[in-house]
Design an enzyme around this catalytic site. Structure first.
Site, PDB file in Angstrom:
ATOM      1  N   LYS A  83       2.851   5.795   8.383  1.00 27.63           N
ATOM      2  CA  LYS A  83       1.469   5.332   8.508  1.00 27.63           C
ATOM      3  C   LYS A  83       1.045   5.258   9.978  1.00 27.63           C
ATOM      4  O   LYS A  83       1.872   5.440  10.874  1.00 27.63           O
ATOM      5  CB  LYS A  83       1.314   3.972   7.816  1.00 27.63           C
ATOM      6  CG  LYS A  83       1.627   4.005   6.306  1.00 27.63           C
ATOM      7  CD  LYS A  83       0.822   5.064   5.556  1.00 27.63           C
ATOM      8  CE  LYS A  83       0.787   4.870   4.049  1.00 27.63           C
ATOM      9  NZ  LYS A  83       2.032   5.162   3.327  1.00 27.63           N
TER      10      LYS A  83
HETATM   11  C1  LIG Z   1       1.904   4.692   1.665  1.00 30.84           C
HETATM   12  C2  LIG Z   1       0.912   4.417   0.612  1.00 30.84           C
HETATM   13  C3  LIG Z   1       1.097   3.384  -0.315  1.00 30.84           C
HETATM   14  C4  LIG Z   1       2.355   2.598  -0.421  1.00 30.84           C
HETATM   15  O1  LIG Z   1       2.731   1.896   0.697  1.00 30.84           O
HETATM   16  P1  LIG Z   1       4.285   1.523   0.890  1.00 30.84           P
HETATM   17  O2  LIG Z   1       4.274   0.583   2.053  1.00 30.84           O
HETATM   18  O3  LIG Z   1       4.996   2.809   1.183  1.00 30.84           O
HETATM   19  O4  LIG Z   1       4.766   0.880  -0.351  1.00 30.84           O
HETATM   20  C5  LIG Z   1       0.104   3.138  -1.234  1.00 30.84           C
HETATM   21  N1  LIG Z   1      -1.020   3.866  -1.259  1.00 30.84           N
HETATM   22  C6  LIG Z   1      -1.233   4.870  -0.395  1.00 30.84           C
HETATM   23  C7  LIG Z   1      -2.520   5.619  -0.463  1.00 30.84           C
HETATM   24  C8  LIG Z   1      -0.268   5.199   0.546  1.00 30.84           C
HETATM   25  O5  LIG Z   1      -0.469   6.229   1.370  1.00 30.84           O
END
Ligand SMILES: *Cc1c(COP(=O)(O)O)cnc(C)c1O
Length: 408
Positions: free
Chosen positions: A226
């Site tokens: 992210k």
């Molecule tokens: C990464 C992501 C998630 C999940 O987040 P995690 O911290 O990996 O559990 C949920 N929704 C979207 C759109 C994502 O890109």
């Protein structure tokens, strides 16, 4: 150049799975990184980027100094406070992942067995899995081309055909804002709780407000791929003090305030650790820097690739100030996504298709889908280009050169 002309959805899936032998199923992975260190310079889609100032280590160090290597602690409290100040939402709960945050949002919204939850189809599985954890029923909603996100018209149609709709999870995919005014109005009119999945859009603004701060609940992710990362973690935000307090209670095994261990409700072990929160706090200090670099990368691609035959870019809307988490293009001409991904992979550069819509995933095939073929088309024709904030100008030129080479 290999001229690969297959263009069916399945062939894209197969080919990207084959390529993923090196790069696995998240946008960044430790194995790829290790290999990259040997070869010097694998270029990633989006990988962890710690601050030059070493803020993260300072906060982690404080945790060590005080021996507070545990869930809960000063970094956790401060990280929650800083996130709520940043996003303009009153309360926040730091959790182990974005997926856990969605799970807790659904539970806080009262979603339970048999309830219907509308959910964007063009997203990562982490958006929808928690609906199943709650024994609720997802119904997938198509995208529109104007936002790539939930199509308000399809959403409205879905409300005409489904009853018992408790909540709507609207995603801001790749950092692009969904059409929040229209979607919000529809949710209110139908008495559905609106949960914003802003996992990819921390720092994106919709009409001057941070995405994640507009719905009843907002969630963020600090996974390694992210825009900022805590090595893994998530945050739930809401103006509802009582619900956030309840989430913190559920997230610590629903332990009642008693001398002995007393439990009167189902609990979860979802609280973020104090070490992880330290990394998150350090990263939050460089968020705006990261957003600026992501925007510059996106602008660079627009300038460099805009003239190529059949190339389209992510939508731009007046209301939207995206964080440009990933830069994506679509292809309408002779050059197919696989041609570009193959050319880049040969040079040890990571790229990947746009998310495969959830209604096309084998595990979710039995659930309803409302819409047409927009998400599917974006998947078939889209490519996510390397958007790593650690990329140098030279590396960006190299990536653009390789992509342009596919047209020659
Ligand atoms: C990464 C992501 C998630 C999940 O987040 P995690 O911290 O990996 O559990 C949920 N929704 C979207 C759109 C994502 O890109």
């Amino acid at each position: 150049m290999e001229n690969i002309t297959e263009n069916t959805t399945d062939s894209i899936s197969r080919a990207s799975e084959a390529m993923a032998g090196r790069s696995a199923c998240t946008a960044w992975n430790p194995d790829g990184h290790k290999g990259g260190m040997d070869m010097g310079e694998r270029i990633f889609l989006s990988s962890p980027h710690m601050s030059d100032e070493g803020y993260e280590l300072q906060y982690v160090h404080e945790a060590f100094e005080s021996n507070w290597i545990a869930p809960l602690g000063k970094n956790v409290d401060e990280f929650e406070k800083e996130m709520s100040e940043k996003t303009g939402v009153k309360y926040a709960a730091a959790l182990t992942s974005g997926t856990a945050a969605i799970h807790m949002a659904l539970k806080a919204a009262g979603v339970g067995s048999g309830d219907i939850v509308f959910c964007s189809s063009l997203t990562f599985a982490g958006t929808v899995n928690p609906i199943i954890y709650q024994n609720a029923v997802p119904v997938f909603i198509d995208s529109d081309y104007e936002t790539w996100n939930m199509d308000p018209e399809a959403l409205e149609r879905a409300f005409q055909t489904h009853r018992n709709v408790k909540a709507v999870i609207v995603v801001h995919i790749f950092g692009l804002s969904a059409d929040m005014d229209r979607i919000g109005e529809i949710c209110r009119r139908h008495n559905a709780v609106m949960i914003e999945d802003a996992a990819e859009s921390l720092g994106s603004l919709y009409k001057g407000r941070y995405t994640g701060s507009i719905g009843d609940y907002g969630i963020f992710s600090f996974n390694g791929n992210k825009i900022i990362t805590s090595s893994g973690g998530g945050m739930l935000v809401s103006d509802d003090q009582e619900r956030i307090a309840k989430v913190k209670f559920w997230a610590t095994q629903s332990r009642e305030p008693a001398r002995h261990y007393q439990h009167e409700e189902l609990g979860y072990n979802y609280k973020m650790s104090n070490v992880v929160a330290g990394i998150g706090r350090g990263q939050l200090r460089v968020l705006e820097e990261r957003v600026a670099k992501k925007k510059a990368i996106c602008e660079f691609y627009r300038k460099e690739l805009g003239g190529l035959e059949g190339v389209g870019f992510m939508p731009q809307n007046d209301w939207d100030e995206p964080n440009c988490w990933l830069s994506c293009i679509t292809l309408r001409g002779k050059v197919r996504p696989l041609d570009i991904m193959t050319a880049l992979e040969k040079e040890n550069i990571e790229s990947r298709p746009v998310w495969k819509p959830l209604h096309m995933q084998p595990f979710f095939r039995s659930y309803d889908f409302v819409g047409s073929h927009v998400a599917e088309q974006l998947f078939e024709n889209g490519v996510c280009l390397p958007s790593d904030t650690k990329m140098t100008g030279e590396q960006m030129d190299r990536v653009a050169g390789i992509i342009k080479g596919v047209w020659r």
